[in-house]
Enzyme design. Structure first.
Site, short mmCIF file in Angstrom:
data_model
loop_
_atom_site.label_atom_id
_atom_site.label_comp_id
_atom_site.label_asym_id
_atom_site.label_seq_id
_atom_site.Cartn_x
_atom_site.Cartn_y
_atom_site.Cartn_z
N GLY A 46 2.56 12.65 7.44
CA GLY A 46 1.37 11.84 7.60
C GLY A 46 1.63 10.45 7.04
O GLY A 46 2.59 10.23 6.29
N GLN A 51 -0.37 2.24 3.48
CA GLN A 51 1.00 2.47 3.01
C GLN A 51 2.00 1.49 3.62
O GLN A 51 3.09 1.34 3.09
CB GLN A 51 1.45 3.90 3.31
CG GLN A 51 0.75 4.93 2.45
CD GLN A 51 1.25 6.31 2.79
OE1 GLN A 51 0.72 6.97 3.69
NE2 GLN A 51 2.27 6.75 2.08
N CYS A 99 4.85 12.19 -1.42
CA CYS A 99 4.26 11.05 -0.74
C CYS A 99 5.36 10.04 -0.46
O CYS A 99 6.21 9.78 -1.32
CB CYS A 99 3.18 10.42 -1.62
SG CYS A 99 2.33 9.02 -0.88
N LEU A 100 5.32 9.46 0.73
CA LEU A 100 6.32 8.46 1.09
C LEU A 100 6.21 7.22 0.20
O LEU A 100 7.19 6.49 0.06
CB LEU A 100 6.18 8.09 2.56
CG LEU A 100 6.41 9.25 3.54
CD1 LEU A 100 6.13 8.78 4.97
CD2 LEU A 100 7.80 9.82 3.41
N HIS A 141 -5.03 14.23 1.67
CA HIS A 141 -4.02 13.35 1.08
C HIS A 141 -4.02 11.98 1.77
O HIS A 141 -4.06 10.94 1.11
CB HIS A 141 -2.64 14.01 1.18
CG HIS A 141 -1.52 13.16 0.68
ND1 HIS A 141 -0.84 13.44 -0.48
CD2 HIS A 141 -0.93 12.04 1.19
CE1 HIS A 141 0.10 12.52 -0.67
NE2 HIS A 141 0.06 11.67 0.34
N GLU A 142 -3.98 11.98 3.09
CA GLU A 142 -3.93 10.70 3.83
C GLU A 142 -5.22 9.91 3.65
O GLU A 142 -5.18 8.69 3.50
CB GLU A 142 -3.62 10.93 5.31
CG GLU A 142 -2.26 11.53 5.58
CD GLU A 142 -1.09 10.83 4.89
OE1 GLU A 142 -1.16 9.60 4.67
OE2 GLU A 142 -0.11 11.51 4.55
N HIS A 145 -5.53 7.71 0.60
CA HIS A 145 -4.94 6.38 0.68
C HIS A 145 -5.96 5.33 1.10
O HIS A 145 -5.82 4.15 0.75
CB HIS A 145 -3.77 6.36 1.67
CG HIS A 145 -2.52 6.99 1.14
ND1 HIS A 145 -1.79 6.45 0.11
CD2 HIS A 145 -1.87 8.12 1.51
CE1 HIS A 145 -0.74 7.22 -0.13
NE2 HIS A 145 -0.76 8.24 0.70
#
Length: 177
Positions: A46, A51, A99-100, A141-142, A145
């Site tokens: 995701g 991000q 997480c990226l 999670h997404e 952000h």
């Protein structure tokens, strides 16, 4: 086009994202295409627009199989604009998250086991879905952000937070993002 993924510490990750006001534009289609390219290049499941430095309520997620999370069921490939999440019960479930924007680390986070989410697709058509287990975790999670929240702020037991190579020494190092 693959975009740079912002890392924890960058103040742009802490902003509250603005809603998408105009749908089905060339710029929006290009943004989403870039987000999918970036997510796939990084091996993620995701990605949220903040991000990559774009302060809009746009999240993407989905996969048929994830090398980073091989034990979880597929999640439908989704573009979700202006999302609203609603827990479907008070039941929480602990699960490992990465997480990226927080590369090399994982932590155990409690999330709602079942949620409903609404929003819009690229064309501005309404989306209404229910999700459970890992699908619900990814959406939550997404969407965090979009409110300037990274998963480490949700960790309650810091004995379950650390570097992937220490916590999971048998994991393929290529999957440590």
């Amino acid at each position: 086009m693959i975009r740079e993924i912002l890392k924890m510490g960058d103040p742009r990750l802490l902003r509250i994202a603005e809603p998408v006001e105009v749908f089905d534009t060339a710029e929006l289609h290009e943004l989403v295409a870039d987000m999918f390219d970036t997510m796939q290049h990084a091996g993620g499941v995701g990605l949220a627009a903040p991000q990559i430095g774009v302060n809009l309520q746009v999240v993407i997620f989905g996969f048929e199989h994830s090398a980073r999370y091989p034990e979880v069921a597929a999640v439908p490939r989704t573009v979700l604009l202006n999302p609203v999440l609603t827990p479907l019960s008070e039941e929480m479930e602990e699960g490992w998250e990465g997480c990226l924007s927080v590369p090399g680390l994982r932590g155990a986070v409690d999330r709602y086991k079942r949620v409903a989410y609404t929003g819009f697709d690229l064309a501005g058509m309404p989306i209404e879905r229910e999700a459970e287990d890992f699908h619900a975790r990814v959406v939550q999670h997404e969407c965090d952000h979009l409110i300037g929240r990274l998963y480490p702020s949700r960790i309650t037991d810091f004995s379950k937070f650390g570097f992937i190579d220490v916590l999971f020494p048998d994991l393929d190092p290529a999957l440590e993002a």
